[in-house]
Design an enzyme around this catalytic site. Structure first.
Site, PDB file in Angstrom:
ATOM      1  N   HIS A  45      23.815  14.187  39.774  1.00  0.00           N
ATOM      2  CA  HIS A  45      24.666  13.229  39.108  1.00  0.00           C
ATOM      3  C   HIS A  45      25.843  13.964  38.244  1.00  0.00           C
ATOM      4  CE1 HIS A  45      25.206  10.776  35.244  1.00  0.00           C
ATOM      5  NE2 HIS A  45      25.373   9.877  36.218  1.00  0.00           N
ATOM      6  N   GLU A  48      28.574  13.820  41.009  1.00  0.00           N
ATOM      7  CA  GLU A  48      29.199  12.770  41.215  1.00  0.00           C
ATOM      8  C   GLU A  48      30.370  12.575  40.192  1.00  0.00           C
ATOM      9  OE1 GLU A  48      28.630   8.052  39.625  1.00  0.00           O
ATOM     10  OE2 GLU A  48      26.923   9.098  40.366  1.00  0.00           O
ATOM     11  N   HIS A  49      30.170  12.880  38.950  1.00  0.00           N
ATOM     12  CA  HIS A  49      31.509  12.784  37.863  1.00  0.00           C
ATOM     13  C   HIS A  49      32.536  13.887  38.337  1.00  0.00           C
ATOM     14  CE1 HIS A  49      29.711  10.156  34.552  1.00  0.00           C
ATOM     15  NE2 HIS A  49      28.838  10.266  35.404  1.00  0.00           N
ATOM     16  N   GLU A 127      26.646   9.999  28.201  1.00  0.00           N
ATOM     17  CA  GLU A 127      25.848   8.707  29.210  1.00  0.00           C
ATOM     18  C   GLU A 127      24.302   8.906  28.715  1.00  0.00           C
ATOM     19  OE1 GLU A 127      25.321   7.501  33.592  1.00  0.00           O
ATOM     20  OE2 GLU A 127      27.100   8.749  33.154  1.00  0.00           O
TER      21      GLU A 127
END
Length: 247
Positions: A45, A48-49, A127
């Site tokens: 994840h 992904e950023h 997040e």
């Protein structure tokens, strides 16, 4: 649909639909949080950023700006089994989307630095705070997953990872993750919508064909089948106004 594979291993799937002058592009990498190890969770994840932080020919922020200027939009998602990136845009801007995806697949690593990793690490931490730690009922899903699967099982931890693991991620860890998983031989490119098949094949070969094949991808974890020996009831105390039951 039509399906073929480039010499470097990139799988290409074409689905033509000329009902509206739009096209969708998806780059699907066969890596998710289930490919991580305990103590190094959250990498899929986090990456992904990082993929939105620019590449050799695309300055930071330009990926979104250039797509939006052409009338398109884009995003990415991660789960336990895969990471995907996608664009939806007018048909005449298809070469732009393909070129942008190819540039960050083949030319992102030279631009990766500690500042970019630190910036996106903090974004992911926020997040996590917003979606898990500081949200009513936000800790439920990761608590349930940890109870359903043994600690060594790749589905026992959340895709977003833990704060400790995110803090421990180094620049070299992130680069190694990219070298291992973000290669054409571990990806599928899907193009669906209003396009000319002959032109698309030329563009795909032009933009992706010269990206080197990556190393052999480690085999995916094959955990033993999970058997729950008995019914289990858990109570999670949190600052919520109303009780909620999960079955």
């Amino acid at each position: 649909f039509e399906k073929y594979t480039l010499a470097n291993g990139l799988e290409v799937i074409l689905h033509q639909d000329r009902s509206v002058p739009l096209v969708a592009v998806e780059m699907y990498y066969k890596v998710g949080s289930g490919d991580e190890q305990k103590g190094r969770t959250g990498f899929a994840h986090l990456f992904e950023h990082v993929m939105f932080m620019g590449s050799e020919n695309v300055p930071v922020g330009a990926f979104d700006q250039w797509l939006e200027a052409a009338g398109g939009n884009n995003n990415g998602t991660t789960n336990a089994d895969r990471t995907n990136y996608y664009e939806t845009l007018p048909s005449n801007a298809l070469p732009l989307a393909l070129w942008l995806e190819a540039d960050r697949m083949g030319r992102l690593l030279p631009t990766m630095d500690q500042a970019k990793v630190d910036l996106q690490r903090d974004v992911v931490k926020n997040e996590r705070r917003q979606s898990y730690d500081n949200r009513p009922y936000g800790r439920a899903n990761e608590t349930i997953s940890a109870a359903l699967y043994p600690p060594s099982h790749p589905y026992s931890w959340p895709t977003i990872g833990s704060m400790a693991d995110l803090s421990a991620a180094t620049l070299e860890d992130v680069k190694s993750f990219f070298r291992t998983y973000y290669a054409p031989n571990n990806a599928s490119l899907t193009i669906a919508g209003d396009f000319d098949g002959d032109s698309v094949r030329v563009w795909v070969q032009r933009y992706f064909g010269n990206i080197p094949r990556g190393p052999t991808v480690p085999p995916r974890p094959t955990p033993s089948r999970v058997v729950l020996p008995r019914d289990t009831t858990l109570v999670l105390e949190d600052r919520v106004q109303l009780p909620r039951a999960y079955y």
